[in-house]
Design a protein around this motif. Structure first.
Motif, PDB file in Angstrom:
ATOM      1  N   GLY A   1      -5.810   9.429  13.515  1.00 21.11           N
ATOM      2  CA  GLY A   1      -4.346   9.417  13.534  1.00 21.11           C
ATOM      3  C   GLY A   1      -3.782   8.110  12.991  1.00 21.11           C
ATOM      4  N   ALA A   2      -4.359   7.628  11.906  1.00 22.45           N
ATOM      5  CA  ALA A   2      -3.997   6.299  11.398  1.00 22.45           C
ATOM      6  C   ALA A   2      -2.553   6.242  10.925  1.00 22.45           C
ATOM      7  CB  ALA A   2      -4.938   5.899  10.257  1.00 22.45           C
ATOM      8  N   ARG A   3      -1.865   5.183  11.343  1.00 17.98           N
ATOM      9  CA  ARG A   3      -0.484   4.910  10.899  1.00 17.98           C
ATOM     10  C   ARG A   3      -0.394   3.534  10.264  1.00 17.98           C
ATOM     11  NH1 ARG A   3       2.905   8.043  14.554  1.00 17.98           N
ATOM     12  NH2 ARG A   3       4.563   6.521  14.355  1.00 17.98           N
ATOM     13  N   ARG A   4      -1.188   2.586  10.745  1.00 17.83           N
ATOM     14  CA  ARG A   4      -1.195   1.218  10.181  1.00 17.83           C
ATOM     15  C   ARG A   4      -2.599   0.908   9.697  1.00 17.83           C
ATOM     16  NH1 ARG A   4       1.994  -3.035  11.500  1.00 17.83           N
ATOM     17  NH2 ARG A   4       0.254  -4.290  12.186  1.00 17.83           N
ATOM     18  N   VAL A   5      -2.717   0.713   8.380  1.00 20.36           N
ATOM     19  CA  VAL A   5      -4.030   0.497   7.765  1.00 20.36           C
ATOM     20  C   VAL A   5      -3.990  -0.785   6.940  1.00 20.36           C
ATOM     21  CG1 VAL A   5      -5.738   1.434   6.138  1.00 20.36           C
ATOM     22  CG2 VAL A   5      -4.485   2.983   7.665  1.00 20.36           C
ATOM     23  N   LEU A   6      -5.066  -1.553   7.022  1.00 20.56           N
ATOM     24  CA  LEU A   6      -5.221  -2.741   6.175  1.00 20.56           C
ATOM     25  C   LEU A   6      -6.354  -2.504   5.192  1.00 20.56           C
ATOM     26  CD1 LEU A   6      -4.555  -5.727   5.503  1.00 20.56           C
ATOM     27  CD2 LEU A   6      -6.360  -6.362   7.131  1.00 20.56           C
ATOM     28  N   GLU A   7      -6.050  -2.701   3.914  1.00 21.74           N
ATOM     29  CA  GLU A   7      -7.074  -2.658   2.860  1.00 21.74           C
ATOM     30  C   GLU A   7      -7.255  -4.067   2.328  1.00 21.74           C
ATOM     31  OE1 GLU A   7      -7.803   0.194  -0.821  1.00 21.74           O
ATOM     32  OE2 GLU A   7      -6.059  -1.058  -1.224  1.00 21.74           O
ATOM     33  N   VAL A   8      -8.483  -4.467   2.114  1.00 17.84           N
ATOM     34  CA  VAL A   8      -8.770  -5.780   1.542  1.00 17.84           C
ATOM     35  C   VAL A   8      -9.410  -5.548   0.178  1.00 17.84           C
ATOM     36  CG1 VAL A   8      -9.906  -8.006   1.921  1.00 17.84           C
ATOM     37  CG2 VAL A   8      -9.093  -6.670   3.887  1.00 17.84           C
ATOM     38  N   GLY A   9      -8.682  -5.828  -0.889  1.00 19.60           N
ATOM     39  CA  GLY A   9      -9.120  -5.547  -2.262  1.00 19.60           C
ATOM     40  C   GLY A   9      -8.370  -4.343  -2.821  1.00 19.60           C
ATOM     41  N   THR A  10      -7.223  -4.606  -3.452  1.00 15.07           N
ATOM     42  CA  THR A  10      -6.334  -3.538  -3.927  1.00 15.07           C
ATOM     43  C   THR A  10      -6.755  -3.007  -5.288  1.00 15.07           C
ATOM     44  OG1 THR A  10      -4.535  -4.828  -2.906  1.00 15.07           O
ATOM     45  CG2 THR A  10      -3.898  -2.957  -4.291  1.00 15.07           C
ATOM     46  N   LEU A  11      -7.207  -3.891  -6.170  1.00 11.99           N
ATOM     47  CA  LEU A  11      -7.418  -3.608  -7.598  1.00 11.99           C
ATOM     48  C   LEU A  11      -6.130  -2.983  -8.156  1.00 11.99           C
ATOM     49  CD1 LEU A  11      -9.580  -3.952  -9.835  1.00 11.99           C
ATOM     50  CD2 LEU A  11     -10.332  -1.629  -9.356  1.00 11.99           C
ATOM     51  N   GLY A  12      -6.201  -1.837  -8.782  1.00 12.67           N
ATOM     52  CA  GLY A  12      -4.996  -1.235  -9.380  1.00 12.67           C
ATOM     53  C   GLY A  12      -4.352  -0.185  -8.510  1.00 12.67           C
ATOM     54  N   GLY A  13      -4.765  -0.088  -7.248  1.00 12.06           N
ATOM     55  CA  GLY A  13      -4.090   0.808  -6.318  1.00 12.06           C
ATOM     56  C   GLY A  13      -4.675   2.206  -6.204  1.00 12.06           C
ATOM     57  N   TYR A  14      -5.831   2.436  -6.830  1.00 13.57           N
ATOM     58  CA  TYR A  14      -6.400   3.799  -6.782  1.00 13.57           C
ATOM     59  C   TYR A  14      -6.738   4.209  -5.335  1.00 13.57           C
ATOM     60  CZ  TYR A  14      -9.323   7.856  -7.643  1.00 13.57           C
ATOM     61  OH  TYR A  14      -9.853   9.127  -7.613  1.00 13.57           O
ATOM     62  N   SER A  15      -7.547   3.402  -4.653  1.00 20.23           N
ATOM     63  CA  SER A  15      -7.877   3.731  -3.258  1.00 20.23           C
ATOM     64  C   SER A  15      -6.629   3.686  -2.393  1.00 20.23           C
ATOM     65  CB  SER A  15      -8.934   2.764  -2.709  1.00 20.23           C
ATOM     66  OG  SER A  15      -8.490   1.422  -2.844  1.00 20.23           O
ATOM     67  N   GLY A  16      -5.721   2.773  -2.717  1.00 19.93           N
ATOM     68  CA  GLY A  16      -4.502   2.638  -1.930  1.00 19.93           C
ATOM     69  C   GLY A  16      -3.649   3.896  -1.950  1.00 19.93           C
ATOM     70  N   VAL A  17      -3.591   4.563  -3.101  1.00 22.94           N
ATOM     71  CA  VAL A  17      -2.818   5.807  -3.176  1.00 22.94           C
ATOM     72  C   VAL A  17      -3.458   6.882  -2.295  1.00 22.94           C
ATOM     73  CG1 VAL A  17      -2.145   7.709  -4.711  1.00 22.94           C
ATOM     74  CG2 VAL A  17      -1.738   5.336  -5.404  1.00 22.94           C
ATOM     75  N   TRP A  18      -4.780   6.990  -2.345  1.00 23.56           N
ATOM     76  CA  TRP A  18      -5.464   7.958  -1.462  1.00 23.56           C
ATOM     77  C   TRP A  18      -5.168   7.653   0.007  1.00 23.56           C
ATOM     78  CZ3 TRP A  18      -8.493  12.328  -2.257  1.00 23.56           C
ATOM     79  CH2 TRP A  18      -8.931  12.591  -3.572  1.00 23.56           C
ATOM     80  N   ILE A  19      -5.239   6.363   0.362  1.00 22.28           N
ATOM     81  CA  ILE A  19      -5.011   5.979   1.764  1.00 22.28           C
ATOM     82  C   ILE A  19      -3.562   6.243   2.160  1.00 22.28           C
ATOM     83  CG2 ILE A  19      -4.922   4.009   3.362  1.00 22.28           C
ATOM     84  CD1 ILE A  19      -7.350   2.844   1.756  1.00 22.28           C
ATOM     85  N   ALA A  20      -2.619   5.812   1.325  1.00 26.03           N
ATOM     86  CA  ALA A  20      -1.196   6.002   1.652  1.00 26.03           C
ATOM     87  C   ALA A  20      -0.885   7.483   1.842  1.00 26.03           C
ATOM     88  CB  ALA A  20      -0.319   5.393   0.553  1.00 26.03           C
ATOM     89  N   ARG A  21      -1.501   8.324   1.032  1.00 28.05           N
ATOM     90  CA  ARG A  21      -1.260   9.766   1.148  1.00 28.05           C
ATOM     91  C   ARG A  21      -1.824  10.358   2.440  1.00 28.05           C
ATOM     92  NH1 ARG A  21      -2.673  12.204  -4.841  1.00 28.05           N
ATOM     93  NH2 ARG A  21      -0.664  11.763  -5.820  1.00 28.05           N
ATOM     94  N   ALA A  22      -2.761   9.657   3.052  1.00 28.16           N
ATOM     95  CA  ALA A  22      -3.361  10.140   4.303  1.00 28.16           C
ATOM     96  C   ALA A  22      -2.572   9.674   5.527  1.00 28.16           C
ATOM     97  CB  ALA A  22      -4.812   9.672   4.407  1.00 28.16           C
ATOM     98  N   LEU A  23      -1.479   8.913   5.279  1.00 32.11           N
ATOM     99  CA  LEU A  23      -0.674   8.390   6.389  1.00 32.11           C
ATOM    100  C   LEU A  23       0.580   9.225   6.564  1.00 32.11           C
ATOM    101  CD1 LEU A  23      -0.855   4.553   5.610  1.00 32.11           C
ATOM    102  CD2 LEU A  23      -2.403   5.949   7.005  1.00 32.11           C
ATOM    103  N   PRO A  24       1.130   9.226   7.791  1.00 37.49           N
ATOM    104  CA  PRO A  24       2.421   9.890   7.977  1.00 37.49           C
ATOM    105  C   PRO A  24       3.512   9.129   7.220  1.00 37.49           C
ATOM    106  CG  PRO A  24       1.788   8.703   9.967  1.00 37.49           C
ATOM    107  CD  PRO A  24       0.629   8.616   9.030  1.00 37.49           C
ATOM    108  N   ARG A  25       4.677   9.778   7.055  1.00 35.62           N
ATOM    109  CA  ARG A  25       5.779   9.190   6.287  1.00 35.62           C
ATOM    110  C   ARG A  25       6.142   7.785   6.781  1.00 35.62           C
ATOM    111  NH1 ARG A  25       8.196  11.357   2.436  1.00 35.62           N
ATOM    112  NH2 ARG A  25       7.183  13.360   2.736  1.00 35.62           N
ATOM    113  N   GLU A  26       6.080   7.586   8.119  1.00 36.71           N
ATOM    114  CA  GLU A  26       6.457   6.286   8.679  1.00 36.71           C
ATOM    115  C   GLU A  26       5.253   5.334   8.762  1.00 36.71           C
ATOM    116  OE1 GLU A  26       6.151   9.087  10.189  1.00 36.71           O
ATOM    117  OE2 GLU A  26       5.118   8.865  12.109  1.00 36.71           O
ATOM    118  N   GLY A  27       4.122   5.763   8.230  1.00 36.13           N
ATOM    119  CA  GLY A  27       2.928   4.922   8.257  1.00 36.13           C
ATOM    120  C   GLY A  27       3.042   3.769   7.273  1.00 36.13           C
TER     121      GLY A  27
END
Ligand code: SAH
Ligand code: DHB
Ligand code: MG
Length: 210
Positions: free
Chosen positions: A53-79
């Motif tokens: 039920g993740a709402r607050r996630v920390l990623e270390v190493g963004t690069l161009g945002g590929y993994s970040g988009v996958w992660i953001a999409r797995a969060l609720p709107r207010e995540g």
């Protein structure tokens, strides 16, 4: 995995949409290294984020945002995804990726050195994904444990480091860092963990006690 089986699983569960395909193409076009996570690894991370039920996630190493988009999409709107990156060019590309995916409201890109930024991020985090430089992984582990709530997820990419972790003759800085984080997660009484051999190995841990 058998290639046909891998293709079957990816086709069914981990297909990239046009946004993710375009982000990958821009990575190449902008000359970013081809080291983003794979779709099947990304989908495994998404499943796990939903499971806790993740709402607050920390990623270390963004690069161009590929993994970040996958992660953001797995969060609720207010995540919220907080993602740390020290290279200004990577930050620029990543911000464009988050905007292209329409998740910019759910993402804070924190520009700076991973160790410094991790020290000033506020707990609690529901998940921490370590995917930056490898030598300091032992330190990043300690910082991640401070940030994670009980029941939170620790994820570490490249846990097998091209199988270098099992070569006793290999004492390079990267492999020493990866072995350190693997050993910490394996022996820490607060953590239940394993490594799944997806792509370059994904360490998955749950912080079960403070
Ligand atoms: N998670 C990304 C891939 C990250 S590649 C994806 O799957 O799409 C690793 C990134 O970590 C690179 O962009 C690199 O610039 C960044 N990085 C490496 N060392 C760092 C440090 N000490 N602090 C902040 N960022 C760092
Ligand atoms: C490489 C892959 C990664 O996932 C990473 O985080 C760093 C380097 C590589 O293939 O070199
Ligand atoms: Mg990686």
């Amino acid at each position: 995995m058998d290639e046909r089986v891998a293709a079957y699983v990816q086709h069914l569960f981990a297909r990239e949409d046009s946004v993710l395909q375009a982000i990958r193409a821009r990575h190449t076009h902008e000359g970013l290294p081809d080291i983003a996570i794979s779709p099947e690894e990304a989908q495994l991370i998404a499943v796990l984020l939903h499971a806790v039920g993740a709402r607050r996630v920390l990623e270390v190493g963004t690069l161009g945002g590929y993994s970040g988009v996958w992660i953001a999409r797995a969060l609720p709107r207010e995540g919220k995804l907080y993602t740390i990156e020290h290279d200004p060019e990577h930050v620029r590309v990543a911000r464009e990726s988050f905007a292209a995916a329409g998740v910019e409201d759910r993402v804070d890109v924190l520009m700076g050195d991973a160790g410094d930024v991790m020290a000033r991020v506020e707990p609690p985090m529901d998940a921490v994904f370590l995917d930056a430089d490898k030598p300091p992984l032992g330190e990043y582990y300690r910082a991640a444990m401070r940030l994670l709530r009980v029941g939170g997820l620790l994820l570490v990419d490249n846990a097998l480091l091209g199988h270098r972790v099992v070569d006793p003759a290999d004492g390079g800085d990267d492999v020493v860092g990866v072995r350190a984080v693997n050993t910490l997660a394996a022996t820490d009484p607060r953590v239940v963990a394993t490594i799944v051999p997806v792509r370059d190995g994904l360490l998955i841990g749950v912080k079960v006690a403070d």
